[in-house]
Design a protein around this motif. Sequence first.
Motif, short mmCIF file in Angstrom:
data_model
loop_
_atom_site.label_atom_id
_atom_site.label_comp_id
_atom_site.label_asym_id
_atom_site.label_seq_id
_atom_site.Cartn_x
_atom_site.Cartn_y
_atom_site.Cartn_z
N LYS A 68 7.74 5.90 -1.53
CA LYS A 68 7.66 6.79 -0.36
C LYS A 68 8.57 7.89 -0.58
O LYS A 68 8.54 9.26 -0.16
CB LYS A 68 7.51 6.11 0.87
CG LYS A 68 6.25 5.24 0.94
CD LYS A 68 4.99 5.85 0.82
CE LYS A 68 4.69 6.78 1.92
NZ LYS A 68 3.47 7.74 1.72
N ARG B 30 2.08 -2.01 4.60
CA ARG B 30 3.69 -1.72 4.23
C ARG B 30 4.68 -2.44 5.21
O ARG B 30 5.78 -2.79 4.79
CB ARG B 30 3.77 -0.26 4.01
CG ARG B 30 5.04 0.07 3.00
CD ARG B 30 4.82 1.25 2.70
NE ARG B 30 6.00 1.91 1.68
CZ ARG B 30 5.64 1.81 0.65
NH1 ARG B 30 4.30 1.75 -0.26
NH2 ARG B 30 6.63 2.00 -0.46
N SER C 103 0.88 -1.16 0.01
CA SER C 103 0.15 -0.08 0.11
C SER C 103 1.10 1.32 -0.04
O SER C 103 1.87 1.34 0.73
CB SER C 103 -0.95 -0.03 1.02
OG SER C 103 -1.68 1.17 1.15
N ASP C 104 0.49 2.23 -0.71
CA ASP C 104 1.12 3.61 -0.64
C ASP C 104 0.09 4.76 -1.05
O ASP C 104 -0.41 4.99 -1.96
CB ASP C 104 1.96 3.65 -1.89
CG ASP C 104 2.81 5.01 -2.00
OD1 ASP C 104 2.53 5.88 -1.27
OD2 ASP C 104 3.89 4.94 -2.75
N ASN C 105 -0.09 5.48 0.26
CA ASN C 105 -1.41 6.52 0.11
C ASN C 105 -2.41 6.24 -0.57
O ASN C 105 -2.90 6.58 -1.64
CB ASN C 105 -0.55 7.55 -0.44
CG ASN C 105 0.57 8.32 0.23
OD1 ASN C 105 0.58 8.15 1.49
ND2 ASN C 105 1.13 9.22 -0.39
N LYS D 104 -3.46 12.04 7.19
CA LYS D 104 -2.12 11.78 7.12
C LYS D 104 -1.59 11.17 8.17
O LYS D 104 -1.70 11.75 9.20
CB LYS D 104 -1.51 12.92 6.69
CG LYS D 104 -1.63 13.14 5.23
CD LYS D 104 -0.55 14.40 4.62
CE LYS D 104 -0.64 14.83 3.20
NZ LYS D 104 0.03 15.87 2.69
N TYR E 296 4.52 9.76 5.82
CA TYR E 296 3.21 9.80 6.02
C TYR E 296 2.66 8.80 5.33
O TYR E 296 3.19 8.50 4.14
CB TYR E 296 2.27 10.88 6.19
CG TYR E 296 2.59 11.52 4.67
CD1 TYR E 296 1.46 11.37 3.84
CD2 TYR E 296 3.39 12.43 4.42
CE1 TYR E 296 1.50 11.86 2.49
CE2 TYR E 296 3.32 13.20 3.04
CZ TYR E 296 2.42 12.64 2.08
OH TYR E 296 2.39 13.33 0.88
N GLN E 297 1.34 8.18 5.57
CA GLN E 297 0.60 7.48 4.72
C GLN E 297 -0.76 7.94 4.87
O GLN E 297 -1.45 7.99 5.73
CB GLN E 297 0.37 5.98 5.40
CG GLN E 297 -0.45 5.07 4.74
CD GLN E 297 0.43 4.46 3.47
OE1 GLN E 297 0.94 5.14 2.67
NE2 GLN E 297 0.47 3.17 3.54
#
Length: 491
Positions: free
Chosen positions: A457, A435, A403-405, A469, A462-463
């Motif tokens: 990233k 992650r 996962s990324d944002n 965030k 942050y995510q």
Amino acid sequence: MTIEQLAARMDYRLLAGATAAEVTGVVYDSRNIKPGCVFVCIKGAAFDGHTCVFEAAKKQAAAIVVSQPVELPQGATVLEVADTRLALAQLSAAWFGYPAQQLKTVGITGTKGKTTTAYMVKAILERAGLRTGLIGTIETVIGNERIPAANTTPESYLIQQYFRKMVDAGCDVCVMEVSSQGLMMHRVGGFVFDIGVFTNIEPDHIGPNEHASFEEYLACKGMLFSQCVTGIVNIDDVHTKDVLDGHTCSIETFGCSKGADLYAKDIRLVQKPGYLGVACRMEGLCNFDVEIDVPGTFSVYNALAAAAVCSHFGVPQTCMQQAFQEAKVKGRIEMVKVSDDFTLMIDYAHNAMSLKSLLTTLREYHPKRLICLFGCGGNRSRLRRYEMGEVSGSLADLTVITSDNPRDEEPQAIIDDIKTGIAKTDGRYVELIDRKDAIRYVIQHGGPGDIIVLAGKGHEDYQEIKGVKYPMDERDLIADILKELHGKDNV
């Protein structure tokens, strides 16, 4: 300062009113209009400041600057200019006392390499004793103050404000990244760079709200070389001649061709336990051997650009040699020591082009396995997910999808899109939504000779999930994982 004094270096036509009034500030956001300010009407993608002319008059702005026909409010002072974005830059420079004239300014443009080159220049100049400010993609640095960046090149008012702060803080030099958008929108208007640098160019930033074509993108990059005293350009890039079309500055070149004013030869990759780098011999404007603490032959180009810039400051070559082994850029091929068996790094590569460049570079080191961990952001183009999946599937021995944002999307839906791209290849993959779990997996399964890259990233800490965030720095995750794993080893 009066309106007339503030606008002394700006071409304008007085449509109404007078220019003798005192000014209390320069404003381009209608929400910040205050009595006595000069309000500059900026037309953006979603909002046009020209719709706020009567609001500005009602709030007693000293003057209103426009670039298109408007109804003139009774009693208001209205100045007409050809381009309000350029006017904002010129007025901002005047408001802060033309601080760029008290600094040496270095602007770096190009598709790739801007950030790394800027940090290299900063590291070299500071080692030589020159106090150096920085404005870039990651942050603005003024002395000990670090301000997170919202854009690669901030709005012109902010740039001039930062210049003022740098002068007040005792800085000698400002090195900054200059985006094509920043040039096109005159964010760097109102002053002339002492040195402009061109790293390279590839098709990018083309589409709605960016550039209409590659030709426009080229032309915008080239604007820097009509706004600097000395241009330093990559002689090996096939588009350099086009970028320099119509330039007004003197030109110096760098590259791996002997025809360059500064060139590299004897390039060789450096590989040690947990470390990747590159070494070469620089000749021409400078003559010395150098080892660069960033992997890949493209790092040589960044180092050449930085050395060419710093040669204008009379920097001793020993300063350059030392700085090249010390310059670190958070999230740009940032190596994190985890094991002597394998190399692990963090990189900001978050689109297909940057990921392909990164993985191709790492392939040059002939890893036993190249492992790529990445995800894609939510509320963004699904095409990017397909493309990144295909790139990683083609170039990595193992892809770990995570996962990324995710923003407002479901992480699994994003992962499924990435898998669609990987399915076009024979690449192996593992999917782990969390992650931290994904990073733990690659660390636990890293073997001798492997290169592991955590992509996407970079410098972000942050995510972003559902509009919030949450703190998440991959360096902290790695540290936590190592503590957990070592704790289990001791049981």
